[in-house]
Design a protein around this motif. Structure first.
Motif, PDB file in Angstrom:
ATOM      1  N   LEU A   1       0.820  -1.209   0.000  1.00 38.99           N
ATOM      2  CA  LEU A   1       0.000   0.000   0.000  1.00 38.99           C
ATOM      3  C   LEU A   1       0.854   1.259   0.000  1.00 38.99           C
ATOM      4  CD1 LEU A   1      -2.803  -1.111   2.464  1.00 38.99           C
ATOM      5  CD2 LEU A   1      -3.044  -0.679   0.002  1.00 38.99           C
ATOM      6  N   PHE A   2       1.959   1.231   0.739  1.00 46.55           N
ATOM      7  CA  PHE A   2       2.866   2.387   0.760  1.00 46.55           C
ATOM      8  C   PHE A   2       3.446   2.636  -0.629  1.00 46.55           C
ATOM      9  CE2 PHE A   2       7.298   3.803   0.983  1.00 46.55           C
ATOM     10  CZ  PHE A   2       7.082   5.106   1.408  1.00 46.55           C
TER      11      PHE A   2
ATOM     12  N   VAL B   1       1.757   7.283   0.304  1.00 47.58           N
ATOM     13  CA  VAL B   1       1.246   8.020   1.450  1.00 47.58           C
ATOM     14  C   VAL B   1       1.975   7.493   2.671  1.00 47.58           C
ATOM     15  CG1 VAL B   1      -0.816   8.512   2.818  1.00 47.58           C
ATOM     16  CG2 VAL B   1      -0.996   8.295   0.347  1.00 47.58           C
ATOM     17  N   ASN B   2       2.495   8.394   3.520  1.00 42.65           N
ATOM     18  CA  ASN B   2       3.317   7.970   4.660  1.00 42.65           C
ATOM     19  C   ASN B   2       2.524   7.474   5.863  1.00 42.65           C
ATOM     20  OD1 ASN B   2       5.684   8.539   3.321  1.00 42.65           O
ATOM     21  ND2 ASN B   2       5.728  10.647   4.030  1.00 42.65           N
ATOM     22  N   HIS B   3       1.268   7.866   5.962  1.00 42.65           N
ATOM     23  CA  HIS B   3       0.454   7.473   7.116  1.00 42.65           C
ATOM     24  C   HIS B   3      -0.912   7.043   6.591  1.00 42.65           C
ATOM     25  CE1 HIS B   3      -2.216   8.197  10.606  1.00 42.65           C
ATOM     26  NE2 HIS B   3      -1.195   7.665  11.253  1.00 42.65           N
ATOM     27  N   PHE B   4      -1.320   5.823   6.939  1.00 41.72           N
ATOM     28  CA  PHE B   4      -2.606   5.325   6.434  1.00 41.72           C
ATOM     29  C   PHE B   4      -3.107   4.204   7.329  1.00 41.72           C
ATOM     30  CE2 PHE B   4       0.871   3.221   4.231  1.00 41.72           C
ATOM     31  CZ  PHE B   4       0.566   1.869   4.348  1.00 41.72           C
ATOM     32  N   THR B   5      -4.360   3.825   7.113  1.00 43.85           N
ATOM     33  CA  THR B   5      -4.940   2.668   7.797  1.00 43.85           C
ATOM     34  C   THR B   5      -5.324   1.644   6.742  1.00 43.85           C
ATOM     35  OG1 THR B   5      -7.184   3.560   7.762  1.00 43.85           O
ATOM     36  CG2 THR B   5      -5.834   4.083   9.694  1.00 43.85           C
ATOM     37  N   PHE B   6      -5.371   0.391   7.155  1.00 41.38           N
ATOM     38  CA  PHE B   6      -5.801  -0.684   6.262  1.00 41.38           C
ATOM     39  C   PHE B   6      -6.338  -1.837   7.093  1.00 41.38           C
ATOM     40  CE2 PHE B   6      -1.420  -1.712   7.259  1.00 41.38           C
ATOM     41  CZ  PHE B   6      -1.384  -3.092   7.357  1.00 41.38           C
ATOM     42  N   SER B   7      -7.040  -2.735   6.430  1.00 33.96           N
ATOM     43  CA  SER B   7      -7.599  -3.912   7.105  1.00 33.96           C
ATOM     44  C   SER B   7      -6.974  -5.180   6.549  1.00 33.96           C
ATOM     45  CB  SER B   7      -9.107  -3.999   6.887  1.00 33.96           C
ATOM     46  OG  SER B   7      -9.751  -2.947   7.539  1.00 33.96           O
ATOM     47  N   LEU B   8      -6.805  -6.145   7.430  1.00 30.47           N
ATOM     48  CA  LEU B   8      -6.339  -7.473   7.055  1.00 30.47           C
ATOM     49  C   LEU B   8      -6.926  -8.469   8.042  1.00 30.47           C
ATOM     50  CD1 LEU B   8      -4.454  -9.173   5.201  1.00 30.47           C
ATOM     51  CD2 LEU B   8      -2.687  -8.855   6.940  1.00 30.47           C
ATOM     52  N   ASP B   9      -7.616  -9.458   7.536  1.00 32.70           N
ATOM     53  CA  ASP B   9      -8.240 -10.484   8.384  1.00 32.70           C
ATOM     54  C   ASP B   9      -9.104  -9.870   9.490  1.00 32.70           C
ATOM     55  OD1 ASP B   9      -6.997 -12.488   6.883  1.00 32.70           O
ATOM     56  OD2 ASP B   9      -5.217 -12.467   8.180  1.00 32.70           O
ATOM     57  N   ASN B  10      -9.935  -8.912   9.114  1.00 35.18           N
ATOM     58  CA  ASN B  10     -10.867  -8.242  10.036  1.00 35.18           C
ATOM     59  C   ASN B  10     -10.193  -7.456  11.155  1.00 35.18           C
ATOM     60  OD1 ASN B  10     -13.242  -9.132   8.694  1.00 35.18           O
ATOM     61  ND2 ASN B  10     -12.955 -11.151   9.624  1.00 35.18           N
ATOM     62  N   VAL B  11      -8.942  -7.074  10.968  1.00 37.22           N
ATOM     63  CA  VAL B  11      -8.227  -6.230  11.925  1.00 37.22           C
ATOM     64  C   VAL B  11      -7.828  -4.950  11.196  1.00 37.22           C
ATOM     65  CG1 VAL B  11      -6.193  -6.015  13.417  1.00 37.22           C
ATOM     66  CG2 VAL B  11      -7.337  -8.229  13.187  1.00 37.22           C
ATOM     67  N   ARG B  12      -8.128  -3.788  11.801  1.00 38.88           N
ATOM     68  CA  ARG B  12      -7.708  -2.494  11.239  1.00 38.88           C
ATOM     69  C   ARG B  12      -6.326  -2.160  11.801  1.00 38.88           C
ATOM     70  NH1 ARG B  12      -9.453  -0.116   7.146  1.00 38.88           N
ATOM     71  NH2 ARG B  12      -9.059   1.964   7.884  1.00 38.88           N
ATOM     72  N   TYR B  13      -5.444  -1.681  10.920  1.00 40.26           N
ATOM     73  CA  TYR B  13      -4.086  -1.316  11.309  1.00 40.26           C
ATOM     74  C   TYR B  13      -3.816   0.144  10.978  1.00 40.26           C
ATOM     75  CZ  TYR B  13      -3.065  -6.298  11.711  1.00 40.26           C
ATOM     76  OH  TYR B  13      -3.068  -7.614  12.089  1.00 40.26           O
ATOM     77  N   ILE B  14      -2.943   0.758  11.743  1.00 35.53           N
ATOM     78  CA  ILE B  14      -2.398   2.078  11.453  1.00 35.53           C
ATOM     79  C   ILE B  14      -0.963   1.851  11.014  1.00 35.53           C
ATOM     80  CG2 ILE B  14      -1.746   4.327  12.389  1.00 35.53           C
ATOM     81  CD1 ILE B  14      -3.844   3.827  14.617  1.00 35.53           C
ATOM     82  N   ALA B  15      -0.580   2.429   9.873  1.00 36.82           N
ATOM     83  CA  ALA B  15       0.789   2.298   9.374  1.00 36.82           C
ATOM     84  C   ALA B  15       1.412   3.677   9.227  1.00 36.82           C
ATOM     85  CB  ALA B  15       0.796   1.580   8.023  1.00 36.82           C
ATOM     86  N   GLN B  16       2.679   3.788   9.600  1.00 37.26           N
ATOM     87  CA  GLN B  16       3.435   5.033   9.470  1.00 37.26           C
ATOM     88  C   GLN B  16       4.793   4.704   8.859  1.00 37.26           C
ATOM     89  OE1 GLN B  16       2.653   8.365  10.457  1.00 37.26           O
ATOM     90  NE2 GLN B  16       4.534   8.844   9.390  1.00 37.26           N
ATOM     91  N   PHE B  17       5.133   5.362   7.758  1.00 39.51           N
ATOM     92  CA  PHE B  17       6.419   5.183   7.087  1.00 39.51           C
ATOM     93  C   PHE B  17       7.205   6.493   7.151  1.00 39.51           C
ATOM     94  CE2 PHE B  17       4.081   1.668   5.497  1.00 39.51           C
ATOM     95  CZ  PHE B  17       4.988   0.729   5.034  1.00 39.51           C
ATOM     96  N   LYS B  18       8.480   6.393   7.465  1.00 44.89           N
ATOM     97  CA  LYS B  18       9.360   7.561   7.526  1.00 44.89           C
ATOM     98  C   LYS B  18      10.610   7.267   6.710  1.00 44.89           C
ATOM     99  CE  LYS B  18      11.084  11.418   9.103  1.00 44.89           C
ATOM    100  NZ  LYS B  18      10.829  12.601   8.372  1.00 44.89           N
TER     101      LYS B  18
END
Length: 105
Positions: free
Chosen positions: A53-54, A59-76
């Motif tokens: 997704l990155f 986009v450096n900051h985003f949310t996504f779902s995998l196996d019914n779990v929502r995640y927050i991702a941050q890339f620097k």
């Protein structure tokens, strides 16, 4: 109070060629032994999806779902030599983050 990723959070470092520095628990057996692993060989579907997704959306900051779990991702982006850039990524289940905020209230 210091925030940590706890047992459910993941921190990894990847370059733009898909090479990854990660803890050994996420690296496939045949990829160990002194060479860098790759996103494709990684055992963590969370790492794979966050990186895909990155790269796709840049986009450096985003949310996504995998196996019914929502995640927050941050890339620097981080660069040692200027020529090669690495992405330091943190991926945390959203419930861990939101849950600790709700607990504080």
């Amino acid at each position: 109070r210091q925030f940590s990723t706890n047992a459910d959070g993941i921190v990894f470092i990847a370059n733009h060629a898909g090479q990854v520095i990660s803890s050994e628990e996420y690296t496939a057996e045949d990829e160990r032994g002194g060479k860098l692993s790759t996103i494709a060989a990684n055992k963590s579907e969370v790492i794979k999806k966050a990186y895909r997704l990155f790269v796709k959306n840049r986009v450096n900051h985003f949310t996504f779902s995998l196996d019914n779990v929502r995640y927050i991702a941050q890339f620097k982006t981080y660069s040692i030599s200027g020529a090669e850039k690495w992405e330091i990524a943190t991926v945390i289940p959203m419930d861990n983050f939101v849950g600790s905020m709700n607990h504080a209230n």
